[in-house]
Design a protein around this motif. Structure first.
Motif, PDB file in Angstrom:
ATOM      1  N   SER A  17      27.430  -3.641 -16.433  1.00  0.00           N
ATOM      2  CA  SER A  17      26.765  -4.528 -15.486  1.00  0.00           C
ATOM      3  C   SER A  17      25.950  -5.569 -16.219  1.00  0.00           C
ATOM      4  O   SER A  17      25.942  -6.736 -15.866  1.00  0.00           O
ATOM      5  CB  SER A  17      25.843  -3.730 -14.556  1.00  0.00           C
ATOM      6  OG  SER A  17      26.605  -2.953 -13.686  1.00  0.00           O
ATOM      7  N   ASN A  70      33.089 -14.313  -2.672  1.00  0.00           N
ATOM      8  CA  ASN A  70      33.057 -12.854  -2.802  1.00  0.00           C
ATOM      9  C   ASN A  70      32.619 -12.440  -4.200  1.00  0.00           C
ATOM     10  O   ASN A  70      31.862 -11.488  -4.373  1.00  0.00           O
ATOM     11  CB  ASN A  70      34.420 -12.249  -2.476  1.00  0.00           C
ATOM     12  CG  ASN A  70      34.753 -12.348  -1.001  1.00  0.00           C
ATOM     13  OD1 ASN A  70      33.877 -12.437  -0.144  1.00  0.00           O
ATOM     14  ND2 ASN A  70      36.043 -12.360  -0.703  1.00  0.00           N
ATOM     15  N   VAL A  73      28.794 -13.061  -4.692  1.00  0.00           N
ATOM     16  CA  VAL A  73      28.017 -12.082  -3.927  1.00  0.00           C
ATOM     17  C   VAL A  73      28.024 -10.744  -4.652  1.00  0.00           C
ATOM     18  O   VAL A  73      26.980 -10.086  -4.796  1.00  0.00           O
ATOM     19  CB  VAL A  73      28.554 -11.940  -2.481  1.00  0.00           C
ATOM     20  CG1 VAL A  73      27.987 -10.713  -1.794  1.00  0.00           C
ATOM     21  CG2 VAL A  73      28.241 -13.199  -1.685  1.00  0.00           C
ATOM     22  N   HIS A  74      29.190 -10.328  -5.144  1.00  0.00           N
ATOM     23  CA  HIS A  74      29.302  -9.050  -5.859  1.00  0.00           C
ATOM     24  C   HIS A  74      28.451  -9.081  -7.132  1.00  0.00           C
ATOM     25  O   HIS A  74      27.694  -8.148  -7.407  1.00  0.00           O
ATOM     26  CB  HIS A  74      30.774  -8.761  -6.184  1.00  0.00           C
ATOM     27  CG  HIS A  74      30.972  -7.496  -6.937  1.00  0.00           C
ATOM     28  ND1 HIS A  74      30.819  -6.254  -6.368  1.00  0.00           N
ATOM     29  CD2 HIS A  74      31.286  -7.270  -8.237  1.00  0.00           C
ATOM     30  CE1 HIS A  74      31.034  -5.331  -7.282  1.00  0.00           C
ATOM     31  NE2 HIS A  74      31.319  -5.927  -8.422  1.00  0.00           N
ATOM     32  N   GLU A  75      28.572 -10.151  -7.901  1.00  0.00           N
ATOM     33  CA  GLU A  75      27.814 -10.243  -9.153  1.00  0.00           C
ATOM     34  C   GLU A  75      26.311 -10.310  -8.883  1.00  0.00           C
ATOM     35  O   GLU A  75      25.519  -9.654  -9.568  1.00  0.00           O
ATOM     36  CB  GLU A  75      28.255 -11.451  -9.976  1.00  0.00           C
ATOM     37  CG  GLU A  75      27.592 -11.491 -11.339  1.00  0.00           C
ATOM     38  CD  GLU A  75      28.095 -12.611 -12.214  1.00  0.00           C
ATOM     39  OE1 GLU A  75      27.331 -13.028 -13.100  1.00  0.00           O
ATOM     40  OE2 GLU A  75      29.232 -13.086 -12.027  1.00  0.00           O
ATOM     41  N   ALA A  76      25.906 -11.080  -7.895  1.00  0.00           N
ATOM     42  CA  ALA A  76      24.482 -11.188  -7.569  1.00  0.00           C
ATOM     43  C   ALA A  76      23.937  -9.842  -7.093  1.00  0.00           C
ATOM     44  O   ALA A  76      22.815  -9.458  -7.448  1.00  0.00           O
ATOM     45  CB  ALA A  76      24.261 -12.262  -6.510  1.00  0.00           C
ATOM     46  N   THR A  77      24.714  -9.122  -6.310  1.00  0.00           N
ATOM     47  CA  THR A  77      24.299  -7.796  -5.849  1.00  0.00           C
ATOM     48  C   THR A  77      24.124  -6.858  -7.040  1.00  0.00           C
ATOM     49  O   THR A  77      23.127  -6.131  -7.120  1.00  0.00           O
ATOM     50  CB  THR A  77      25.323  -7.223  -4.849  1.00  0.00           C
ATOM     51  OG1 THR A  77      25.398  -8.096  -3.724  1.00  0.00           O
ATOM     52  CG2 THR A  77      24.941  -5.828  -4.390  1.00  0.00           C
ATOM     53  N   ASP A  78      25.082  -6.876  -7.964  1.00  0.00           N
ATOM     54  CA  ASP A  78      24.959  -6.060  -9.175  1.00  0.00           C
ATOM     55  C   ASP A  78      23.713  -6.439  -9.963  1.00  0.00           C
ATOM     56  O   ASP A  78      22.974  -5.573 -10.446  1.00  0.00           O
ATOM     57  CB  ASP A  78      26.196  -6.206 -10.069  1.00  0.00           C
ATOM     58  CG  ASP A  78      27.421  -5.493  -9.510  1.00  0.00           C
ATOM     59  OD1 ASP A  78      27.286  -4.715  -8.538  1.00  0.00           O
ATOM     60  OD2 ASP A  78      28.521  -5.727 -10.048  1.00  0.00           O
ATOM     61  N   ASP A  79      23.463  -7.749 -10.103  1.00  0.00           N
ATOM     62  CA  ASP A  79      22.275  -8.213 -10.828  1.00  0.00           C
ATOM     63  C   ASP A  79      21.001  -7.738 -10.122  1.00  0.00           C
ATOM     64  O   ASP A  79      20.080  -7.236 -10.769  1.00  0.00           O
ATOM     65  CB  ASP A  79      22.257  -9.734 -10.955  1.00  0.00           C
ATOM     66  CG  ASP A  79      23.240 -10.264 -11.980  1.00  0.00           C
ATOM     67  OD1 ASP A  79      23.926  -9.452 -12.651  1.00  0.00           O
ATOM     68  OD2 ASP A  79      23.343 -11.496 -12.109  1.00  0.00           O
ATOM     69  N   ASN A  80      20.955  -7.899  -8.800  1.00  0.00           N
ATOM     70  CA  ASN A  80      19.781  -7.457  -8.046  1.00  0.00           C
ATOM     71  C   ASN A  80      19.547  -5.961  -8.210  1.00  0.00           C
ATOM     72  O   ASN A  80      18.406  -5.515  -8.383  1.00  0.00           O
ATOM     73  CB  ASN A  80      19.919  -7.801  -6.563  1.00  0.00           C
ATOM     74  CG  ASN A  80      19.669  -9.251  -6.279  1.00  0.00           C
ATOM     75  OD1 ASN A  80      18.914  -9.915  -6.976  1.00  0.00           O
ATOM     76  ND2 ASN A  80      20.303  -9.763  -5.244  1.00  0.00           N
ATOM     77  N   ASN A  81      20.616  -5.182  -8.146  1.00  0.00           N
ATOM     78  CA  ASN A  81      20.496  -3.731  -8.304  1.00  0.00           C
ATOM     79  C   ASN A  81      20.007  -3.368  -9.700  1.00  0.00           C
ATOM     80  O   ASN A  81      19.176  -2.475  -9.865  1.00  0.00           O
ATOM     81  CB  ASN A  81      21.822  -3.041  -7.999  1.00  0.00           C
ATOM     82  CG  ASN A  81      22.180  -3.105  -6.529  1.00  0.00           C
ATOM     83  OD1 ASN A  81      21.332  -3.321  -5.675  1.00  0.00           O
ATOM     84  ND2 ASN A  81      23.453  -2.931  -6.223  1.00  0.00           N
ATOM     85  N   THR A  84      16.296  -4.342  -9.931  1.00  0.00           N
ATOM     86  CA  THR A  84      15.484  -3.399  -9.163  1.00  0.00           C
ATOM     87  C   THR A  84      15.350  -2.074  -9.892  1.00  0.00           C
ATOM     88  O   THR A  84      14.248  -1.518  -9.993  1.00  0.00           O
ATOM     89  CB  THR A  84      16.090  -3.184  -7.759  1.00  0.00           C
ATOM     90  OG1 THR A  84      16.108  -4.442  -7.080  1.00  0.00           O
ATOM     91  CG2 THR A  84      15.307  -2.168  -6.952  1.00  0.00           C
TER      92      THR A  84
END
Length: 114
Positions: A17, A70, A73-81, A84
């Motif tokens: 990631s 898509n 969104v997937h990469e940004a979600t991974d980055d956010n996770n 966090t």
């Protein structure tokens, strides 16, 4: 053995990631894996033939734009996770350090004042 594999899988997932993390510069996030944003295509309204030809190009652009959307969104979600998790882990570690310091201070207070 299964426990060891689970840790390996978790570590590999975190490393992979991190390797695909986007970048932030001047307040703007940019994907590192999704490529360039597809350039929109306009309909050509000069004739029926030109319109039909451009409709094919617009459909191609729509498909590419959907794929790109898509992906980001997937990469940004991974980055956010990842962010966090990192922040939570740091806060947990610091809380443990504060708790230990407070416990040591109480011990010292009891020992020396009591």
């Amino acid at each position: 053995m299964t426990h060891r594999f689970a840790w390996f899988a978790l570590a590999f997932g975190l490393l992979s990631s991190a390797a695909h993390a986007g970048t932030i510069s001047n307040g703007q996030w940019t994907s590192s894996t999704c490529g360039a944003e597809p350039t929109p295509v306009d309909f050509n309204l000069s004739s029926v033939e030109a319109f039909n030809k451009s409709a094919t190009a617009v459909k191609k652009w729509q498909a590419a734009a959907s794929t790109y959307s898509n992906c980001i969104v997937h990469e940004a979600t991974d980055d956010n996770n990842t962010i966090t998790k990192s922040v939570n882990d740091t806060q947990d570690r610091m809380k443990s350090q504060f708790d230990k310091a407070n416990a040591d201070a109480k011990k010292a207070q009891s020992k020396f004042n009591g």
